[in-house]
Design a protein around this motif. Structure first.
Motif: not given
Ligand code: UD1
Length: 418
Positions: A23, A26, A92-93, A124-126, A160, A162-164, A188, A305, A327-328, A331
């Motif tokens: 993570n 990527l 996804r990445s 949507d957050l991105h 939220f 969000s990592v990504g 993270e 994870d 989170l998901f 899962r």
């Molecule tokens: C990253 C990790 C993944 C890990 C996750 C949570 C990478 C490549 N992947 O995924 O392995 O499981 O963090 O620790 O780093 N969400 C929204 N809208 C958005 C983005 C996210 O609602 O635009 C929600 C997601 O549905 C989820 C939560 O936010 O419920 C967390 O997601 P996020 O932290 O974004 O995970 P990823 O970046 O996809």
């Protein structure tokens, strides 16, 4: 289709070095197009997610050289702002390319990203974050098209952490005009590593790991050589395997504070854990007691994870564990497979109730996502008799040399093609 044959019941002993964090690698690969100088990343794990990201970079015009475990990316001739759908659906990445390609070309086109089927996974957050930086976004026919004559720094509050989204916004803001502040950013360790990587390229990013990230745009970034942090999720998977099977293992390359939430639970389960710098030593009798509750939350909470692998451990811990996945949405697909091995698991929505049984038994099970697949492997290592784990394509996305490393610890596991 590749399959594992596992003869369970062996105790695990020995030392392992953690691979570089998937993570981190990527987003770093995506970030390599932010400069037209050469970027060398050491310790790049041979996993399919990384191979697919390298393919995406090749598609946009980068030249890639792989030398042993290094990847050298030369994006001086990168020309394309479009990421082909056949690659985005695998990974996804691929979404990180939005931030970095936008910075490079002021345009980016990508189809909705794929990846593990563990929930809705919206972006949507991105997109909201990118809009705040002045990006015009059009969504049509499964494609997202982004355009920005100028990227301009802004205050962004994430609904939220969000990592990504945090990473993507950093990638888009790093060369924007002025200052961007991301509040409620994800904390993270992989975000801290992205910050360190970008700063080593000449960026000005501060605050990662603390919830507010401040990015002061710079004019240009230069090439670097970089070694990413160790993979806390990979390390956690081996620690869980040894906790289930009994034995003593040492993992190097992951600071214990990066998986403190797991180590805390494993101690409650009855494992002895010693840590020093980035070394973690776990001793387990293989006879574990359950904890009452494990609930996944953003860092520094218990990582989603590791939820599946830890749930596999709960299956033979004495007592009942309540697992809550925050989170998901979906899962727990692996839970039905664990039941085939004799586990007593009841899943309702985001909650699983796991009543520990004395032993699991070998069975024929199918891996349907990356961490769920790893959970089946660690469960099979501790089970009585032989198990077959079918379809390793998901596991291969995230674990380099999985069976080799497990064999090194004494596990009886082999890969066959059926
Ligand atoms: C990253 C990790 C993944 C890990 C996750 C949570 C990478 C490549 N992947 O995924 O392995 O499981 O963090 O620790 O780093 N969400 C929204 N809208 C958005 C983005 C996210 O609602 O635009 C929600 C997601 O549905 C989820 C939560 O936010 O419920 C967390 O997601 P996020 O932290 O974004 O995970 P990823 O970046 O996809």
């Amino acid at each position: 289709m590749d399959t594992y044959i596992i003869d369970g019941g062996e105790r695990l002993y020995g030392k392992l070095q953690a691979q570089s964090a998937k993570n981190t690698v990527l987003p770093l690969l995506a970030a390599s197009v932010l400069t037209d100088e050469q970027v060398k990343i050491r310790g790049v794990p041979t996993i399919t997610d990384v191979e697919n990201m390298l393919r995406i970079l090749t598609e946009v015009g980068c030249k890639i050289k792989r030398k042993s475990d290094c990847a050298v990316i030369d994006s001086s001739n990168a020309v394309s702002h479009e990421i082909p759908p056949r690659l985005t659906k695998e990974l996804r990445s691929s979404v990180f390319m939005l931030g970095s390609v936008l910075t490079r070309f002021r345009r980016a086109k990508i189809s909705y990203p794929g990846g593990c089927d563990i929930g809705l996974r919206p972006i949507d957050l991105h997109l909201a974050g990118l809009k705040r930086l002045g990006v015009k976004i059009t969504e049509e026919g499964g494609y997202i098209e982004c355009e920005a004559d100028r990227l301009v720094g802004a205050e962004i509050l994430l609904d939220f952490p969000s990592v990504g989204a945090t990473e993507n916004i950093i990638l888009a803001a790093v060369k924007a005009e002025g200052i961007t502040v991301i509040r409620n950013a994800a904390k993270e360790p992989e975000i801290v590593d992205l910050q360190n990587f970008l700063n080593a390229m000449g960026a000005n990013v501060r605050g990662a790991g603390g919830g507010t990230v401040v990015i002061e745009g710079v004019k240009r970034l230069h090439g670097i050589e970089y070694t990413p942090i160790g993979d806390r999720i990979e390390a956690g998977t081996y620690l869980i395997a040894a906790a289930i099977c009994g034995g003593e293992i040492e993992i190097n390359g992951v600071p214990p504070e990066n998986i403190a939430a797991l180590l805390h639970k494993l101690r409650e389960n009855g494992c002895k854990i010693h840590t020093k710098n980035d070394k973690i030593i776990l001793e387990s009798s293989g006879k574990l007691k359950s904890v009452d509750l494990v609930e996944t939350t953003p860092f520094p909470g218990f990582p989603t994870d590791l939820q599946a692998q830890y749930s596999a451990l709960c299956c033979t811990a004495r007592g009942t564990t309540l697992v809550v996945e925050n989170l998901f949405e979906t899962r727990y697909k692996y839970a039905g497979e664990l039941k085939r091995m004799g586990a007593d698991v009841t899943v309702r929505g985001r909650t699983a109730v796991i009543r520990g049984v004395e032993k699991l038994h070998g069975a024929r099970v199918t891996a349907s996502d990356l961490r769920g697949g790893a959970a089946l492997v660690v469960a099979a290592l501790g089970a009585e008799g032989q198990s077959t784990v079918i379809d390793l394509s998901h596991i291969d996305r995230g674990y380099a040399d999985f069976e080799y490393k497990l064999k090194k610890l004494g596990a009886k596991i082999r890969r066959v093609r059926i």
